[in-house]
Write an enzyme that holds these catalytic residues in place. Structure first.
Site, mmCIF file in Angstrom:
data_model
loop_
_atom_site.group_PDB
_atom_site.id
_atom_site.type_symbol
_atom_site.label_atom_id
_atom_site.label_comp_id
_atom_site.label_asym_id
_atom_site.label_seq_id
_atom_site.Cartn_x
_atom_site.Cartn_y
_atom_site.Cartn_z
ATOM 1 N N ASP A 33 7.136 -0.865 14.032
ATOM 2 C CA ASP A 33 5.720 -0.097 13.577
ATOM 3 C C ASP A 33 4.850 -0.065 14.817
ATOM 4 O OD1 ASP A 33 5.944 1.603 11.276
ATOM 5 O OD2 ASP A 33 5.682 -0.050 10.102
ATOM 6 N N GLN A 91 6.478 -1.372 4.747
ATOM 7 C CA GLN A 91 6.065 -0.089 4.363
ATOM 8 C C GLN A 91 4.576 -0.319 3.625
ATOM 9 O OE1 GLN A 91 7.361 2.844 4.624
ATOM 10 N NE2 GLN A 91 5.729 3.808 3.603
ATOM 11 N N LYS A 134 14.427 5.902 5.485
ATOM 12 C CA LYS A 134 14.618 5.244 6.919
ATOM 13 C C LYS A 134 15.857 4.685 6.548
ATOM 14 C CE LYS A 134 9.649 4.859 6.963
ATOM 15 N NZ LYS A 134 8.342 4.200 6.837
HETATM 16 N N1 GUN Z 1 3.108 4.200 5.549
HETATM 17 C C1 GUN Z 1 2.664 5.312 6.028
HETATM 18 N N2 GUN Z 1 2.853 5.530 7.171
HETATM 19 C C2 GUN Z 1 3.484 4.409 7.564
HETATM 20 C C3 GUN Z 1 4.361 3.890 8.816
HETATM 21 O O1 GUN Z 1 4.354 4.637 9.876
HETATM 22 N N3 GUN Z 1 4.863 2.753 8.775
HETATM 23 C C4 GUN Z 1 4.648 1.951 7.667
HETATM 24 N N4 GUN Z 1 5.103 0.702 7.791
HETATM 25 N N5 GUN Z 1 4.148 2.168 6.497
HETATM 26 C C5 GUN Z 1 3.621 3.700 6.672
#
Ligand code: GUN
Length: 305
Positions: free
Chosen positions: A127, A104, A60
């Site tokens: 998110d 995350q 990311k």
């Molecule tokens: N862990 C697995 N998928 C995601 C996501 O889309 N966003 C975040 N923040 N954590 C994740």
């Protein structure tokens, strides 16, 4: 056996679509910066050292930098307390250089995820997990603009479906799985696109029968090859969100989805492969959401979806 005369499903190439979206986001970043606005800033926060999460967070940050954004990487030890994490989030909320905050998931068990999601400024919640943004999506009118952050994977799915099918109006969508991450938000986005939506889960009766009525099946439950070929109406679109790692021949690992790809391919009209379908859309949509948040922070209109 499927009718041999039926054409094979058209594969939905999420990898190619995500690449195009990334290019559009990169161009959008350049356009924004040319107005004199600061670079969009994305902060990623990882607590602990889960190897898969480390890979995700790194990719990311790397992509954000590639698209001309500023990326701020925060790695905290697994023993970090909830109070310490909330203090970091408060700092990021107050920092004007940061437009998007991604914490995350999953977090270590001693931290209450709901407290953390609630602490992120809803305007920086790229998110789309803050209850305010969840509520906005849950109460959106048909066709209304998405002028708030929407969860990345569901947003990516809706973009792929709009691109493949053009109008979704009146189509019956069966969503398998009711998670906050995928099932529920994707159902809301499909409702916004005028689909008739059925949300199904582990207690649903006659799931195969419901799927056979569907023009669109979205499956996100984490069970390998769960949806079978004879559940699918000929010509339907099948969106497979599953990523299940299995041990294949010679001890090599392989990714398979939640849908039985080889069985569904001769029946469906459209099908997303695993890998290369929904997966690449998630991070591309995160970049899109970060650009949108930066545009809002600069007082500009968001790009319509
Ligand atoms: N862990 C697995 N998928 C995601 C996501 O889309 N966003 C975040 N923040 N954590 C994740």
């Amino acid at each position: 056996m499927a009718d041999a005369k039926l054409p094979h499903a058209k594969l939905i190439d999420g990898k190619a679509f995500a690449l195009g979206l990334r290019q559009r986001v990169g161009a959008g970043v350049a356009e924004l910066v040319a107005t004199g606005a600061p670079k969009p800033g994305l902060a990623t926060v990882l607590v602990g050292a889960d190897p898969a999460s480390q890979v995700y967070v790194r990719s990311k940050g790397k992509l954000a930098a590639e698209l001309g954004m500023a990326s701020f990487d925060h790695r905290l030890p697994a023993e970090t307390t909830e109070a310490e994490l909330l203090a970091l989030i408060a700092t990021l909320n107050a920092d004007p250089a940061i437009n998007g905050i991604l914490v995350q998931l999953p977090l270590p068990r001693h931290i209450d995820t709901s407290h953390v999601l609630l602490a992120v400024d809803p305007a920086k919640d790229v998110d789309g997990f803050h209850p305010i943004n969840v509520g906005r999506l849950g109460s959106i009118a048909a066709g209304a603009p998405l002028d708030f952050p929407v969860p990345c994977t569901p947003l990516g799915i809706s973009m792929l479906l709009q691109d493949a099918l053009k109008s979704l109006s009146g189509l019956h969508a069966v969503v398998i799985g009711r998670s906050n991450l995928v099932g529920r938000p994707v159902a809301q986005l499909l409702l916004r696109a005028d689909c008739t939506v059925t949300i199904t889960h582990s207690r649903t009766r006659d799931l195969p029968g419901l799927c056979r009525q569907a023009d669109i099946v979205v499956v996100a439950i984490g069970k390998r090859e769960f949806v079978r070929g004879d559940w699918i109406k000929p010509g339907a679109a099948v969106i497979d969100v599953g990523i299940n790692r299995i041990v294949a021949a010679e001890g090599k690992t392989k990714l398979v989805g939640d849908a039985a790809f080889a069985e569904i391919l001769p029946v469906a009209g459209h099908l997303t492969p695993v890998p290369g379908g929904v997966g690449p859309m998630t991070v591309a949509c995160l970049m899109f959401n970060t650009l949108q948040a930066a545009r809002r922070a600069a007082g500009l209109k968001v790009v319509s979806v």
